[in-house]
Structures are given as C-alpha cells and as structure tokens.
Design an enzyme around this catalytic site. Sequence first.
Site, PDB file in Angstrom:
ATOM      1  N   GLU A  18       0.839  -1.212   0.000  1.00 28.74           N
ATOM      2  CA  GLU A  18       0.000   0.000   0.000  1.00 28.74           C
ATOM      3  C   GLU A  18       0.866   1.253   0.000  1.00 28.74           C
ATOM      4  O   GLU A  18       1.731   1.409   0.882  1.00 28.74           O
ATOM      5  CB  GLU A  18      -0.897  -0.032   1.247  1.00 28.74           C
ATOM      6  CG  GLU A  18      -1.876   1.121   1.330  1.00 28.74           C
ATOM      7  CD  GLU A  18      -2.797   1.005   2.555  1.00 28.74           C
ATOM      8  OE1 GLU A  18      -3.007  -0.115   3.085  1.00 28.74           O
ATOM      9  OE2 GLU A  18      -3.295   2.057   2.984  1.00 28.74           O
TER      10      GLU A  18
ATOM     11  N   LYS B 201      -6.999  -1.166  11.716  1.00 31.12           N
ATOM     12  CA  LYS B 201      -6.394  -1.567  10.437  1.00 31.12           C
ATOM     13  C   LYS B 201      -5.147  -0.710  10.194  1.00 31.12           C
ATOM     14  O   LYS B 201      -4.114  -1.203   9.729  1.00 31.12           O
ATOM     15  CB  LYS B 201      -7.415  -1.402   9.308  1.00 31.12           C
ATOM     16  CG  LYS B 201      -6.995  -1.993   7.978  1.00 31.12           C
ATOM     17  CD  LYS B 201      -6.134  -1.065   7.137  1.00 31.12           C
ATOM     18  CE  LYS B 201      -5.760  -1.691   5.794  1.00 31.12           C
ATOM     19  NZ  LYS B 201      -4.903  -0.824   4.982  1.00 31.12           N
TER      20      LYS B 201
ATOM     21  N   ASP C 298       4.983 -14.524  11.473  1.00 31.39           N
ATOM     22  CA  ASP C 298       3.609 -14.937  11.207  1.00 31.39           C
ATOM     23  C   ASP C 298       2.670 -13.786  11.592  1.00 31.39           C
ATOM     24  O   ASP C 298       2.264 -13.653  12.755  1.00 31.39           O
ATOM     25  CB  ASP C 298       3.312 -16.199  12.038  1.00 31.39           C
ATOM     26  CG  ASP C 298       1.907 -16.733  11.798  1.00 31.39           C
ATOM     27  OD1 ASP C 298       1.080 -16.021  11.199  1.00 31.39           O
ATOM     28  OD2 ASP C 298       1.640 -17.873  12.233  1.00 31.39           O
TER      29      ASP C 298
ATOM     30  N   HIS D 299      -2.484  10.676   0.767  1.00 38.26           N
ATOM     31  CA  HIS D 299      -2.570   9.318   0.232  1.00 38.26           C
ATOM     32  C   HIS D 299      -2.625   9.355  -1.289  1.00 38.26           C
ATOM     33  O   HIS D 299      -1.886   8.638  -1.964  1.00 38.26           O
ATOM     34  CB  HIS D 299      -3.827   8.637   0.786  1.00 38.26           C
ATOM     35  CG  HIS D 299      -3.937   7.191   0.431  1.00 38.26           C
ATOM     36  ND1 HIS D 299      -3.160   6.233   1.018  1.00 38.26           N
ATOM     37  CD2 HIS D 299      -4.707   6.562  -0.488  1.00 38.26           C
ATOM     38  CE1 HIS D 299      -3.446   5.062   0.496  1.00 38.26           C
ATOM     39  NE2 HIS D 299      -4.381   5.227  -0.423  1.00 38.26           N
TER      40      HIS D 299
HETATM   41  C1  MEV Z   1      -5.592   2.943   5.569  1.00 37.02           C
HETATM   42  O1  MEV Z   1      -4.782   1.852   5.146  1.00 37.02           O
HETATM   43  C2  MEV Z   1      -5.554   3.092   7.073  1.00 37.02           C
HETATM   44  C3  MEV Z   1      -6.462   4.194   7.625  1.00 37.02           C
HETATM   45  O2  MEV Z   1      -7.805   3.977   7.190  1.00 37.02           O
HETATM   46  C4  MEV Z   1      -6.392   4.111   9.131  1.00 37.02           C
HETATM   47  C5  MEV Z   1      -7.365   5.001   9.869  1.00 37.02           C
HETATM   48  O3  MEV Z   1      -8.414   5.378   9.324  1.00 37.02           O
HETATM   49  O4  MEV Z   1      -7.074   5.307  11.034  1.00 37.02           O
HETATM   50  C6  MEV Z   1      -6.059   5.554   7.126  1.00 37.02           C
END
Ligand code: MEV
Length: 434
Positions: free
Chosen positions: A121, A303, A319, A417
């Site tokens: 990513e 995430k 792992d 991003h």
């Molecule tokens: C994207 O890979 C991760 C985010 O969505 C984490 C978040 O929203 O805190 C930007």
Amino acid sequence: MNRSDFQKSVSGLATDSASHRFNSDLRIKHTFSEPQKSKAMTSRIPGFYALTLNDRIALVKEFSGLSDQEAQWLLDGGKISNDLSDTFIENAISSFSLPIGIATNFLINGKELLVPMVVEESSVLAAASHAAKMIRMGGGFFTQSTDPVMTGQIQLFIPDDHMNQVDQILRSNQSRIIDYANMGQERLLARGGGAKSCDWHFIPELKAVVIHLYINTGDAMGANIINSMCERVSGIMPELFPCDIGLRILTNLNDHRLAIAECQIPADAFTTPAMNGDLLVDRIEKAYLFAYYDKYRATTNNKGVMNGIDSVLIATGNDWRAVEAGAHAYASRDGNYRPMAVWKKQADGSLSGRLELPMAVGTVGGVTKLHPTAQIALKILGYPGAQKLAEIVVAAGLAQNLAALRALAAEGIQKGHMSLHQKNLDLLERAAKP
Ligand code: MEV
C-alpha cells in the site's frame, strides 16, 4: 519503574478489571539519552524518499553494515528461488514479490533505527516516517516487553462423576505437569526457556477443563515448541483422572507476551501553516475517542495500526496472521472492541500515546532464518532478539496510528494518500491502454 515492577504492571493489565484497561497513563519511565550523532548512524534522513532506489540501498548498507552481497541481493530485486518456495510451502509454483521499504526517523529508547517494512500500500512508509519524525521531537519511542511467555491450551473432557476432583488433582500435580512438559527440552531450558507454570479453567457447557501451559520460548515465536509440549503433557492426563483428550494447541491470544510502546509529543510538533498544534492535539484525542466509543471506527483505526505492525512482521519473516488474531482479540479485552493504541492530551498540552499488544514474534528458526530478505531486514534492525523486535513492531504500529489520526484530524487522508498513490494510478492507466 524497574523490570519486575514493569512485569507486574503488564501482567496486571492482562488480567485486571476493566477499569485498568485502555488506561492511557504512561507507565514506562521515559529516560532520555542523547541519540547517536554521527551522520551515518542517524535514522533522521531528510529527503530519503527523493533518492534513487540504488542510493537508498547504499545508504542503508552504510547504516547497517550490509555486505556487498546483501546489498546486491536487494539491488537484484530480492527474489527467492523456486527451490526455496518449494521448501517453504506445499504445491509451490513460484514466489510472489512485494516491495520492501525503509521507514526513517525512528528513535527507540535512544537508539537510532531504520525500520524495514514490506507492504503493497502506498503511503504506509511515508506515514510511518513522518510520525516517527514527530515522535522524536518528544524524545522518540519508549518501549518495554514482558518475557517471551507463550500460552498453550490442553482441553480435556471429564466424566460428570469426576468433575469435582479435577481442580484438586491438578493443584497437587502442577510441578509434575511442568517437569513433564520440559522433558527433552534441554536446549530451551539451557537458554532460560521452557514451561514455567500452568493454570486451568472449566467450561461447564462442554464438561471440559482447559489447562494453560505458560512457556518461555526465548527468541522463537514458539508455535512448534508449544504444540509439542501440549501434546506431550496431554498424554499423562488419563493417569491423573479419567478424561478424553480434546484439542492441544497454542492460543494466539498471548496476553502473557506483551510489548508496549509509548511516546509523548509536544503540541508544537503538530503545528502546520494551516493549523495550530494545540488544536490538532485536541482533534487527535477526539479521533481516538471516536474509535473508543464506536467499533466501526475502531476497526478502521486498528487496520491502520496493523499497517505498521504487519509490514515489519512480514519483512522479518514473522507470522503476521498470528499477531493480527491476538491483537484484535486483545483490543476486545474489556468486552467491547476498542482502538489498540490510546492517545491523550496531557496537562502541558503535549500528546501521549501508548500501544500495548500481545506480540508473538521470533528471530530464529523458520522463514526468519531461511528467507534472505528477512535476514537482511533483521540485520538492518541490528539483529534484535525476539523481545526487542516485538518492541520495534509495536513502535511501528503506534507511529502508523498517529500518522493516520493526524491526517484525518487535519487535512483528511486523501490529500497525502492520493498524491503518493498517483504513481500506481498512472501505471494502471498505462496498463489499460491498448
Ligand atoms: C488505511 O490503510 C488506514 C487508515 O484507514 C487508518 C485510519 O483510518 O485510522 C487511514
């Protein structure tokens, strides 16, 4: 806080009542030491992203003392052979490459570190480096970890008329169980590892008792050691009381093997031409609270934490599914799914952050040892043992979360991003053209 106080504090966290959980008070004594100053040894490398890939490798080579051969491996694309693929998994047909990059600016317990990350990513590496830069303005990351004590489970089904004897019999056989678990583990015992203790709980609905074996696996992640011990120990159980043997396997909720990273960042570090740092600290704390009270937001927040954690785990041949499973379960330890890291505005206006997670990682054995790029990644990290690696991993998770919350609370995630994602989009557009 000395090590034994820390052990108490972290094991308390694993078992205490909900009121102690998700407590954002910093617990690690933040002792500031001067970071190493020599140019080659600082991880603060402005403009690293703008170098050519070759120049980046040259810089990492100098920083980490990589050999010519190791640098060449990276230059050549770090592709493992089909023979190696064939030894790692069954039914192999080839290998699948992912990019490995370096997160800069990491200062952990006063030590300069370049952190290798494997991820597909865009913006993850940039985000980690940016957050680590802000965090070093407050002295960097402060980390600690418990001993590498993993948990194995042995499930036994007990006939109704023997159920009430089990607790007493297990109590009087604890040392026998531990001794039996450790038989044949001389090498592990010589390194200070091995089964250390056990306890048990009942699942009345299943007429079952579940024994937990606590095993110090040293620098190994330990799955094979634990599973073997559990299978072995289950063999003596029918000698103690009538039972049918159920499952014998490690748990991935290793709440006796924790790693913790903390940081405290002055509000000034967040000031941008568009926004005052003080306001941004408030907004980051509010963003954390959104995740605390809302599991939909917590999931996305976490995430982001795992973006940092998994990337380092993959780079070092660990792992990551095991750590993922444990991390999400640990995030639910008060009965609600919560954000993994805690952020709090302090009285002096600074922002403190804390991430505490089960971290079952290894630096010996398996893919870690056999994958040439994983070996190079460990060398870049200065060959940490499993505990130090666990601490680096949580520091990367904390950095990643801070970067996401900062962007979300300020300009929004898409601006940074999408500018970094543009190269991917250009490539896709070219690929789609006939
Ligand atoms: C994207 O890979 C991760 C985010 O969505 C984490 C978040 O929203 O805190 C930007």
